[in-house]
Design a protein around this motif. Sequence first.
Motif, mmCIF file in Angstrom:
data_model
loop_
_atom_site.group_PDB
_atom_site.id
_atom_site.type_symbol
_atom_site.label_atom_id
_atom_site.label_comp_id
_atom_site.label_asym_id
_atom_site.label_seq_id
_atom_site.Cartn_x
_atom_site.Cartn_y
_atom_site.Cartn_z
ATOM 1 N N TRP A 143 0.825 -1.213 0.000
ATOM 2 C CA TRP A 143 0.000 0.000 0.000
ATOM 3 C C TRP A 143 0.856 1.259 0.000
ATOM 4 C CZ3 TRP A 143 -4.176 -1.102 4.282
ATOM 5 C CH2 TRP A 143 -5.265 -1.767 3.700
ATOM 6 N N THR A 144 1.695 1.431 -0.989
ATOM 7 C CA THR A 144 2.585 2.597 -1.003
ATOM 8 C C THR A 144 1.806 3.901 -0.909
ATOM 9 O OG1 THR A 144 4.044 1.328 -2.468
ATOM 10 C CG2 THR A 144 4.532 3.654 -2.196
ATOM 11 N N GLN A 145 0.655 3.962 -1.564
ATOM 12 C CA GLN A 145 -0.120 5.205 -1.574
ATOM 13 C C GLN A 145 -0.695 5.541 -0.203
ATOM 14 O OE1 GLN A 145 -1.420 2.337 -2.187
ATOM 15 N NE2 GLN A 145 -3.629 2.311 -2.413
ATOM 16 N N ILE A 146 -0.714 4.573 0.696
ATOM 17 C CA ILE A 146 -1.163 4.786 2.073
ATOM 18 C C ILE A 146 0.034 4.836 3.020
ATOM 19 C CG2 ILE A 146 -2.470 3.779 3.990
ATOM 20 C CD1 ILE A 146 -4.361 2.572 1.890
ATOM 21 N N GLU A 147 0.935 3.864 2.894
ATOM 22 C CA GLU A 147 2.056 3.758 3.823
ATOM 23 C C GLU A 147 3.085 4.871 3.639
ATOM 24 O OE1 GLU A 147 3.284 -0.536 4.490
ATOM 25 O OE2 GLU A 147 2.143 -0.727 2.621
ATOM 26 N N LYS A 148 3.272 5.314 2.413
ATOM 27 C CA LYS A 148 4.240 6.379 2.107
ATOM 28 C C LYS A 148 3.533 7.482 1.319
ATOM 29 C CE LYS A 148 7.569 3.863 3.862
ATOM 30 N NZ LYS A 148 8.283 4.235 5.100
ATOM 31 N N ARG A 149 2.359 7.853 1.792
ATOM 32 C CA ARG A 149 1.463 8.736 1.041
ATOM 33 C C ARG A 149 2.119 10.029 0.588
ATOM 34 N NH1 ARG A 149 -2.191 12.767 0.538
ATOM 35 N NH2 ARG A 149 -0.968 13.924 2.046
ATOM 36 N N ASP A 150 2.703 10.768 1.495
ATOM 37 C CA ASP A 150 3.246 12.083 1.138
ATOM 38 C C ASP A 150 4.357 11.957 0.112
ATOM 39 O OD1 ASP A 150 1.455 13.103 2.937
ATOM 40 O OD2 ASP A 150 2.936 13.614 4.467
ATOM 41 N N ARG A 151 5.260 11.027 0.337
ATOM 42 C CA ARG A 151 6.379 10.848 -0.600
ATOM 43 C C ARG A 151 5.882 10.328 -1.942
ATOM 44 N NH1 ARG A 151 10.222 12.761 -3.008
ATOM 45 N NH2 ARG A 151 11.994 11.431 -3.541
ATOM 46 N N PHE A 152 4.874 9.484 -1.923
ATOM 47 C CA PHE A 152 4.290 8.986 -3.168
ATOM 48 C C PHE A 152 3.762 10.139 -4.015
ATOM 49 C CE2 PHE A 152 0.460 7.505 -5.459
ATOM 50 C CZ PHE A 152 1.048 6.569 -6.287
ATOM 51 N N VAL A 153 2.999 11.030 -3.392
ATOM 52 C CA VAL A 153 2.455 12.185 -4.118
ATOM 53 C C VAL A 153 3.576 13.083 -4.624
ATOM 54 C CG1 VAL A 153 1.059 14.285 -3.877
ATOM 55 C CG2 VAL A 153 0.249 12.127 -2.893
ATOM 56 N N GLU A 154 4.601 13.285 -3.798
ATOM 57 C CA GLU A 154 5.733 14.122 -4.196
ATOM 58 C C GLU A 154 6.467 13.545 -5.398
ATOM 59 O OE1 GLU A 154 8.206 14.372 -0.777
ATOM 60 O OE2 GLU A 154 6.918 15.809 0.285
ATOM 61 N N LEU A 155 6.499 12.233 -5.517
ATOM 62 C CA LEU A 155 7.192 11.573 -6.629
ATOM 63 C C LEU A 155 6.375 11.628 -7.919
ATOM 64 C CD1 LEU A 155 8.680 8.312 -5.079
ATOM 65 C CD2 LEU A 155 9.970 10.128 -6.197
ATOM 66 N N VAL A 156 5.107 11.200 -7.829
ATOM 67 C CA VAL A 156 4.347 10.993 -9.054
ATOM 68 C C VAL A 156 3.885 12.305 -9.688
ATOM 69 C CG1 VAL A 156 3.592 8.713 -8.287
ATOM 70 C CG2 VAL A 156 2.075 10.683 -7.945
ATOM 71 N N THR A 157 3.643 13.333 -8.885
ATOM 72 C CA THR A 157 3.088 14.568 -9.446
ATOM 73 C C THR A 157 4.022 15.222 -10.450
ATOM 74 O OG1 THR A 157 1.752 14.943 -7.459
ATOM 75 C CG2 THR A 157 2.134 16.834 -8.896
ATOM 76 N N PRO A 158 5.285 15.528 -10.097
ATOM 77 C CA PRO A 158 6.165 16.133 -11.104
ATOM 78 C C PRO A 158 6.498 15.194 -12.255
ATOM 79 C CG PRO A 158 7.383 15.677 -9.092
ATOM 80 C CD PRO A 158 5.947 15.445 -8.781
ATOM 81 N N PHE A 159 6.544 13.888 -11.964
ATOM 82 C CA PHE A 159 6.815 12.934 -13.048
ATOM 83 C C PHE A 159 5.707 13.004 -14.105
ATOM 84 C CE2 PHE A 159 5.766 8.697 -14.746
ATOM 85 C CZ PHE A 159 6.885 8.481 -15.527
ATOM 86 N N LEU A 160 4.475 13.003 -13.663
ATOM 87 C CA LEU A 160 3.352 13.011 -14.604
ATOM 88 C C LEU A 160 3.174 14.360 -15.286
ATOM 89 C CD1 LEU A 160 0.818 10.955 -12.471
ATOM 90 C CD2 LEU A 160 2.014 10.164 -14.517
ATOM 91 N N LEU A 161 3.567 15.427 -14.614
ATOM 92 C CA LEU A 161 3.422 16.762 -15.198
ATOM 93 C C LEU A 161 4.586 17.111 -16.122
ATOM 94 C CD1 LEU A 161 2.237 18.880 -12.134
ATOM 95 C CD2 LEU A 161 0.879 18.291 -14.161
ATOM 96 N N GLY A 162 5.731 16.447 -15.933
ATOM 97 C CA GLY A 162 6.950 16.814 -16.650
ATOM 98 C C GLY A 162 6.933 16.450 -18.119
#
Length: 273
Positions: free
Chosen positions: A254-273
Amino acid sequence: MTNPEIGKSIVANGIRTNYIEEGEGPPLILIHGSGPGVTGFANWRGVIPDLARHFRVIAPDMVGFGYTDCPADIKDFTLDVWVAHIIGLLDALGIEKASFIGNSYGGALSLATAARHPNRVDKFVLMGAAGLDFKMTEGLERVWNYEPTLENMRALMTTFAYNADLVTDVIVQSRHEASLRPEGRAAYERLFPEPRQEKLSRLATPEDDIRRIEHKAMIVHGREDVIVPVENAYRFSSLLKHSELHVFGECGHWTQIEKRDRFVELVTPFLLG
């Protein structure tokens, strides 16, 4: 009382489909895993508000799961069925191309969509993803062979997370109640019948097809995942030429739950870039 798991409804490839939609911007499809009682909302509720600041987030219940209709004429659930459903959803929503985040089973479906319909996919994130041929784990066997009791649901949920304290009574109760819905239970029994190893292998995209994928991909996995082994992540990393890999220690499925903040920090710029 309004059920937050029931969102908007649209007919996708002939199937009345339930989906959550929030935010504006580039379209981002979130595809849930295959656990009992799962819905798009249940899987992604913790990150949808953050992602919706940047994207038009769409989290469907795939056919066979949640509050999406499950037509009786679907005798065999395969990648063909699910890919047709997701492409039908894009068509119904007027989306030409979208990025994807897929969790577990949803990762297998995101990968297959990129391989089969490359013009419909921008970037994708695989999180604890199936989609390769691997030996059925004891954890996944427990997921697909689930018998609905509150005790079984609590035990199952604690196998998903490395830190069992993250499994709250609210999560257990909501997933248990969802798994008891007669139509949901009937559909779940049709999804992954024996032999389950064969069903798992049929979720795999051939490795030669994966090597031909040109999209940018991010692979995210928990090191202690007992549902889908972390070895899958390393294999994906070697096969997907334009990929980056992030493995989280002290993290299960459950990365999106267990490491929620870091998960969001990783995927957001990747998807926007």
